[in-house]
Scaffold this motif. Structure first.
Motif, mmCIF file in Angstrom:
data_model
loop_
_atom_site.group_PDB
_atom_site.id
_atom_site.type_symbol
_atom_site.label_atom_id
_atom_site.label_comp_id
_atom_site.label_asym_id
_atom_site.label_seq_id
_atom_site.Cartn_x
_atom_site.Cartn_y
_atom_site.Cartn_z
ATOM 1 N N PRO A 196 87.355 -76.283 73.633
ATOM 2 C CA PRO A 196 87.656 -74.843 73.728
ATOM 3 C C PRO A 196 89.055 -74.498 73.213
ATOM 4 C CG PRO A 196 86.515 -75.564 75.697
ATOM 5 C CD PRO A 196 86.788 -76.802 74.885
ATOM 6 N N GLU A 197 89.999 -75.396 73.382
ATOM 7 C CA GLU A 197 91.362 -75.120 72.913
ATOM 8 C C GLU A 197 91.490 -75.166 71.391
ATOM 9 O OE1 GLU A 197 90.429 -77.370 75.217
ATOM 10 O OE2 GLU A 197 91.655 -79.207 75.109
ATOM 11 N N ASP A 198 90.436 -75.536 70.687
ATOM 12 C CA ASP A 198 90.429 -75.458 69.227
ATOM 13 C C ASP A 198 90.082 -74.052 68.737
ATOM 14 O OD1 ASP A 198 88.893 -78.701 69.206
ATOM 15 O OD2 ASP A 198 91.000 -78.233 68.766
ATOM 16 N N THR A 199 89.707 -73.178 69.659
ATOM 17 C CA THR A 199 89.359 -71.813 69.285
ATOM 18 C C THR A 199 90.556 -71.115 68.653
ATOM 19 O OG1 THR A 199 87.667 -71.608 71.003
ATOM 20 C CG2 THR A 199 88.658 -69.567 70.187
ATOM 21 N N ALA A 200 90.356 -70.574 67.462
ATOM 22 C CA ALA A 200 91.432 -69.917 66.717
ATOM 23 C C ALA A 200 90.877 -69.385 65.405
ATOM 24 C CB ALA A 200 92.560 -70.905 66.422
ATOM 25 N N VAL A 201 91.691 -68.626 64.720
ATOM 26 C CA VAL A 201 91.411 -68.293 63.323
ATOM 27 C C VAL A 201 92.044 -69.397 62.479
ATOM 28 C CG1 VAL A 201 91.714 -66.646 61.443
ATOM 29 C CG2 VAL A 201 91.375 -65.829 63.791
ATOM 30 N N TYR A 202 91.249 -69.971 61.610
ATOM 31 C CA TYR A 202 91.704 -71.078 60.766
ATOM 32 C C TYR A 202 91.993 -70.539 59.363
ATOM 33 C CZ TYR A 202 90.655 -74.544 64.304
ATOM 34 O OH TYR A 202 90.664 -75.291 65.461
ATOM 35 N N TYR A 203 93.177 -70.888 58.862
ATOM 36 C CA TYR A 203 93.634 -70.407 57.565
ATOM 37 C C TYR A 203 93.825 -71.578 56.601
ATOM 38 C CZ TYR A 203 94.769 -66.039 59.959
ATOM 39 O OH TYR A 203 94.714 -64.873 60.690
ATOM 40 N N CYS A 204 93.404 -71.368 55.390
ATOM 41 C CA CYS A 204 93.626 -72.318 54.313
ATOM 42 C C CYS A 204 94.949 -71.960 53.623
ATOM 43 C CB CYS A 204 92.468 -72.217 53.329
ATOM 44 S SG CYS A 204 92.605 -73.231 51.852
ATOM 45 N N ASN A 205 95.688 -72.980 53.229
ATOM 46 C CA ASN A 205 96.973 -72.766 52.567
ATOM 47 C C ASN A 205 97.080 -73.634 51.327
ATOM 48 O OD1 ASN A 205 100.026 -74.035 52.446
ATOM 49 N ND2 ASN A 205 100.017 -71.836 52.778
ATOM 50 N N LEU A 206 97.596 -73.029 50.265
ATOM 51 C CA LEU A 206 97.923 -73.769 49.045
ATOM 52 C C LEU A 206 99.426 -73.729 48.878
ATOM 53 C CD1 LEU A 206 96.232 -73.679 45.585
ATOM 54 C CD2 LEU A 206 98.675 -73.233 45.766
ATOM 55 N N ASP A 207 100.020 -74.887 48.655
ATOM 56 C CA ASP A 207 101.465 -74.975 48.530
ATOM 57 C C ASP A 207 101.799 -75.658 47.214
ATOM 58 O OD1 ASP A 207 104.154 -76.757 50.219
ATOM 59 O OD2 ASP A 207 104.165 -74.934 49.021
ATOM 60 N N SER A 208 102.434 -74.912 46.316
ATOM 61 C CA SER A 208 102.759 -75.445 44.994
ATOM 62 C C SER A 208 104.217 -75.152 44.659
ATOM 63 C CB SER A 208 101.855 -74.818 43.940
ATOM 64 O OG SER A 208 102.338 -75.083 42.650
ATOM 65 N N THR A 209 104.911 -76.144 44.116
ATOM 66 C CA THR A 209 106.292 -75.919 43.697
ATOM 67 C C THR A 209 106.345 -75.002 42.488
ATOM 68 O OG1 THR A 209 106.198 -77.935 42.366
ATOM 69 C CG2 THR A 209 107.100 -78.127 44.601
ATOM 70 N N LEU A 210 105.230 -74.834 41.810
ATOM 71 C CA LEU A 210 105.196 -73.984 40.608
ATOM 72 C C LEU A 210 104.949 -72.521 40.935
ATOM 73 C CD1 LEU A 210 103.166 -76.232 38.145
ATOM 74 C CD2 LEU A 210 105.635 -75.903 38.252
ATOM 75 N N VAL A 211 104.055 -72.263 41.876
ATOM 76 C CA VAL A 211 103.659 -70.874 42.130
ATOM 77 C C VAL A 211 103.916 -70.435 43.558
ATOM 78 C CG1 VAL A 211 101.927 -70.941 40.311
ATOM 79 C CG2 VAL A 211 101.270 -71.501 42.670
ATOM 80 N N GLY A 212 104.451 -71.321 44.399
ATOM 81 C CA GLY A 212 104.721 -70.946 45.775
ATOM 82 C C GLY A 212 103.534 -71.189 46.682
ATOM 83 N N GLY A 213 103.452 -70.401 47.757
ATOM 84 C CA GLY A 213 102.416 -70.590 48.757
ATOM 85 C C GLY A 213 101.440 -69.436 48.818
ATOM 86 N N TYR A 214 100.189 -69.758 49.092
ATOM 87 C CA TYR A 214 99.143 -68.749 49.228
ATOM 88 C C TYR A 214 98.308 -69.045 50.473
ATOM 89 C CZ TYR A 214 100.113 -67.218 44.468
ATOM 90 O OH TYR A 214 100.727 -66.724 43.343
ATOM 91 N N TRP A 215 97.776 -67.966 51.045
ATOM 92 C CA TRP A 215 96.940 -68.068 52.235
ATOM 93 C C TRP A 215 95.573 -67.455 51.979
ATOM 94 C CZ3 TRP A 215 98.561 -70.746 56.432
ATOM 95 C CH2 TRP A 215 99.928 -70.975 56.573
ATOM 96 N N GLY A 216 94.572 -68.024 52.632
ATOM 97 C CA GLY A 216 93.264 -67.404 52.647
ATOM 98 C C GLY A 216 93.218 -66.316 53.707
ATOM 99 N N GLN A 217 92.058 -65.695 53.819
ATOM 100 C CA GLN A 217 91.913 -64.572 54.743
ATOM 101 C C GLN A 217 91.641 -65.030 56.172
ATOM 102 O OE1 GLN A 217 89.495 -65.701 52.868
ATOM 103 N NE2 GLN A 217 87.650 -65.715 54.148
ATOM 104 N N GLY A 218 91.294 -66.290 56.348
ATOM 105 C CA GLY A 218 91.038 -66.825 57.673
ATOM 106 C C GLY A 218 89.569 -66.810 58.039
ATOM 107 N N THR A 219 89.175 -67.766 58.859
ATOM 108 C CA THR A 219 87.807 -67.837 59.363
ATOM 109 C C THR A 219 87.863 -68.178 60.852
ATOM 110 O OG1 THR A 219 85.607 -68.812 59.009
ATOM 111 C CG2 THR A 219 87.485 -70.279 58.718
ATOM 112 N N GLN A 220 87.079 -67.476 61.639
ATOM 113 C CA GLN A 220 87.124 -67.634 63.087
ATOM 114 C C GLN A 220 86.312 -68.844 63.526
ATOM 115 O OE1 GLN A 220 88.720 -65.635 65.602
ATOM 116 N NE2 GLN A 220 88.082 -67.359 66.909
ATOM 117 N N VAL A 221 86.916 -69.652 64.378
ATOM 118 C CA VAL A 221 86.221 -70.760 65.027
ATOM 119 C C VAL A 221 86.306 -70.525 66.535
ATOM 120 C CG1 VAL A 221 86.247 -73.230 65.523
ATOM 121 C CG2 VAL A 221 86.661 -72.410 63.183
#
Length: 116
Positions: A87-112
């Motif tokens: 139950p403590e894993d319940t959260a919105v999970y976000y994907c992240n891309l981290d690049s030294t060339l273009v910086g960081g990006y986030w997805g919109q999130g998915t609920q678990v």
């Protein structure tokens, strides 16, 4: 511009499993570190797991032995296999891309949501 689209969230009973996917646009995926983060209500966003372009992984202590991060550089997709969910894993999970060339990006999130 990088776009990240997550999928695979949902409702599961404690002890169950889910697999999250995050599809990334662009060739930058292959040379980027990818990560999964999660944010529970009224809490900060925390690291779950990361995987480098070379395949090295890192996990939060709370998910070690239960979650596995992987990537497919042909499909430009990163996965998070989640087993023995609590139950403590319940959260919105976000994907992240981290690049030294273009910086960081986030997805919109998915609920678990894990029910007890």
């Amino acid at each position: 511009q990088v776009q990240l689209v997550e999928s695979g969230g949902g409702l599961v009973q404690a002890g169950g499993s889910l697999r999250l996917s995050c599809a990334a646009s662009g060739m930058i995926f292959k040379i980027s570190t990818m990560g999964w983060y999660r944010q529970a209500p009224e809490k900060q966003r925390d690291l779950v797991a990361t995987i480098t372009s070379g395949g090295s992984t890192n996990y939060a202590d709370s998910v070690k032995g239960r979650f596995t991060i992987s990537r497919d550089n042909v499909k430009n997709t990163v996965y998070l296999q989640m087993n023995s969910l609590k139950p403590e894993d319940t959260a919105v999970y976000y994907c992240n891309l981290d690049s030294t060339l273009v910086g960081g990006y986030w997805g919109q999130g998915t609920q678990v949501t894990v029910s007890s």
